[in-house]
Motif scaffolding. Structure first.
Motif, short mmCIF file in Angstrom:
data_model
loop_
_atom_site.label_atom_id
_atom_site.label_comp_id
_atom_site.label_asym_id
_atom_site.label_seq_id
_atom_site.Cartn_x
_atom_site.Cartn_y
_atom_site.Cartn_z
N ALA A 1 38.70 44.29 43.71
CA ALA A 1 38.62 44.83 42.35
C ALA A 1 39.83 44.36 41.55
O ALA A 1 40.97 44.69 41.88
CB ALA A 1 38.57 46.35 42.39
N LEU A 2 39.59 43.58 40.49
CA LEU A 2 40.66 42.98 39.73
C LEU A 2 40.50 43.25 38.24
O LEU A 2 39.38 43.47 37.75
CB LEU A 2 40.69 41.46 39.95
N ASP A 3 41.61 43.22 37.53
CA ASP A 3 41.59 43.20 36.08
C ASP A 3 41.88 41.77 35.63
O ASP A 3 42.82 41.13 36.13
CB ASP A 3 42.64 44.15 35.49
N SER B 1 46.40 44.73 48.87
CA SER B 1 46.51 44.37 50.28
C SER B 1 45.62 43.17 50.60
O SER B 1 45.98 42.31 51.41
CB SER B 1 46.14 45.56 51.17
N LYS B 2 44.46 43.06 49.95
CA LYS B 2 43.57 41.93 50.18
C LYS B 2 44.16 40.64 49.61
O LYS B 2 44.06 39.57 50.21
CB LYS B 2 42.19 42.21 49.59
N LEU B 3 44.79 40.73 48.44
CA LEU B 3 45.44 39.55 47.88
C LEU B 3 46.61 39.09 48.74
O LEU B 3 46.85 37.89 48.90
CB LEU B 3 45.93 39.84 46.45
N THR B 4 47.33 40.06 49.31
CA THR B 4 48.43 39.71 50.20
C THR B 4 47.92 38.96 51.42
O THR B 4 48.53 37.97 51.86
CB THR B 4 49.18 40.98 50.63
N LEU B 5 46.79 39.41 51.96
CA LEU B 5 46.19 38.70 53.09
C LEU B 5 45.74 37.30 52.69
O LEU B 5 45.99 36.33 53.42
CB LEU B 5 44.99 39.50 53.62
N PRO C 1 45.62 43.33 40.52
CA PRO C 1 44.86 44.32 41.29
C PRO C 1 44.56 45.55 40.46
O PRO C 1 45.42 46.05 39.74
CB PRO C 1 45.80 44.66 42.45
N ARG C 2 43.34 46.03 40.55
CA ARG C 2 42.99 47.24 39.80
C ARG C 2 43.64 48.45 40.46
O ARG C 2 43.56 48.61 41.70
CB ARG C 2 41.48 47.42 39.75
N ALA D 1 37.31 43.99 33.55
CA ALA D 1 37.37 44.28 34.97
C ALA D 1 36.42 43.35 35.71
O ALA D 1 35.31 43.07 35.24
CB ALA D 1 37.00 45.73 35.23
N LYS D 2 36.86 42.85 36.86
CA LYS D 2 36.04 41.95 37.66
C LYS D 2 36.02 42.44 39.11
O LYS D 2 36.99 43.01 39.60
CB LYS D 2 36.61 40.53 37.65
#
Length: 279
Positions: A232-234, A260-264, A252-253, A220-221
């Protein structure tokens, strides 16, 4: 007849700068990489590239040949051919650095997840736009310094948040993976050169003296992004069987706002954020 110089020029001319991780916007008079771009990617001087192409340089070392092969995205057979032209032993033990078309197609289907491809010593070979937007623009690093182990043990700025225990575990896994690679490719000259550079770090020296051999585990990162905050990512590392390429995929975790943050970030990209470095 300058076969070595002709081969380098031909390989340089066929390589799309974008495939080598170089941003370019203006049209080019001739296709391929410029000499200065090849020199930067390979970590050698422009003057030496000119001498090699004109047949005025002595036979390049095995380490220089490997750096050129990496920068030019040569296949294993082409790498061996380069070594023979340079008068170097061309055994089958050099680390593969060519990302096959099949893997490019797979990564193309993962554009909603930060994804990157590294070779067996964690040299960054390819990444998708969302990886750059999330972790920082990889083109800020050139040549042999575009390497995750160098970033880690030379304490480059990073967006990944680590506790001391997490950092220790991550570094131990990197070194254990490198030890396995060193035994798999005992004749690749870049491995001892990388180890020599990393041994400047007391943390690396302590880990290298241990006998652990293991692949990089999933983990987890948390990425502290300057525009969208904590993500928060795996982290999952997939290794190709034949070439030993490391495919790093962040997902995404569950139960967080990471998607939603990655989409942005997919929409924003790296604009106005290019000064950020990453690891």
């Amino acid at each position: 007849m300058n076969q070595l110089g002709e081969a380098i020029r031909a390989w340089r001319s066929r390589l799309d700068p974008a495939a080598a991780g170089l941003a370019h916007h203006a049209p080019r008079r001739v296709p391929g990489l410029r000499r200065a771009e090849l020199a930067g990617l390979a970590g050698i001087s422009v003057e030496y590239v000119v001498q090699l192409e004109q047949g005025r340089a002595a036979s390049p070392s095995a380490q220089v040949c490997s750096s050129l092969a990496r920068a030019l995205r040569l296949s294993a057979d082409e790498h061996a051919h380069l070594m023979r032209l340079a008068g170097q032993p061309a055994g089958p033990h050099h680390i593969p650095r060519l990302v096959p078309d099949s893997l490019h197609r797979i990564i193309g289907q993962l554009d909603h997840n930060p994804t990157a491809v590294f070779d067996a010593v964690w040299q960054l070979l390819h990444w998708n736009p969302l990886f750059a937007a999330t972790m920082g623009d990889p083109t800020r690093h050139t040549g042999g310094s575009r390497n995750a182990m160098i970033w880690q043990f030379e304490d480059e700025p990073t967006r990944v948040r680590h506790t001391e225990a997490e950092r220790d575990a991550f570094e131990a896994s990197l070194v254990a993976d490198l030890r396995a690679t060193s035994s798999r490719f005992p004749h690749d000259p870049e491995i001892p050169a990388l180890i020599t550079r990393l041994r400047r770090s007391s943390r690396f020296r302590a880990l290298w003296d241990q006998p652990s051999v293991a692949p990089i585990p999933s983990s987890a990162k948390v990425v502290d992004h300057p525009a969208v905050g904590a993500i928060a990512l795996d982290s999952n590392v997939l290794t190709t069987e034949e070439a030993g390429l490391r495919v790093l995929v962040y997902t995404p975790r569950p139960g967080t706002d990471a998607r939603s943050k990655l989409t942005l970030l997919a929409a924003v990209g790296t604009q106005d954020l290019s000064a950020e470095q990453f690891r």
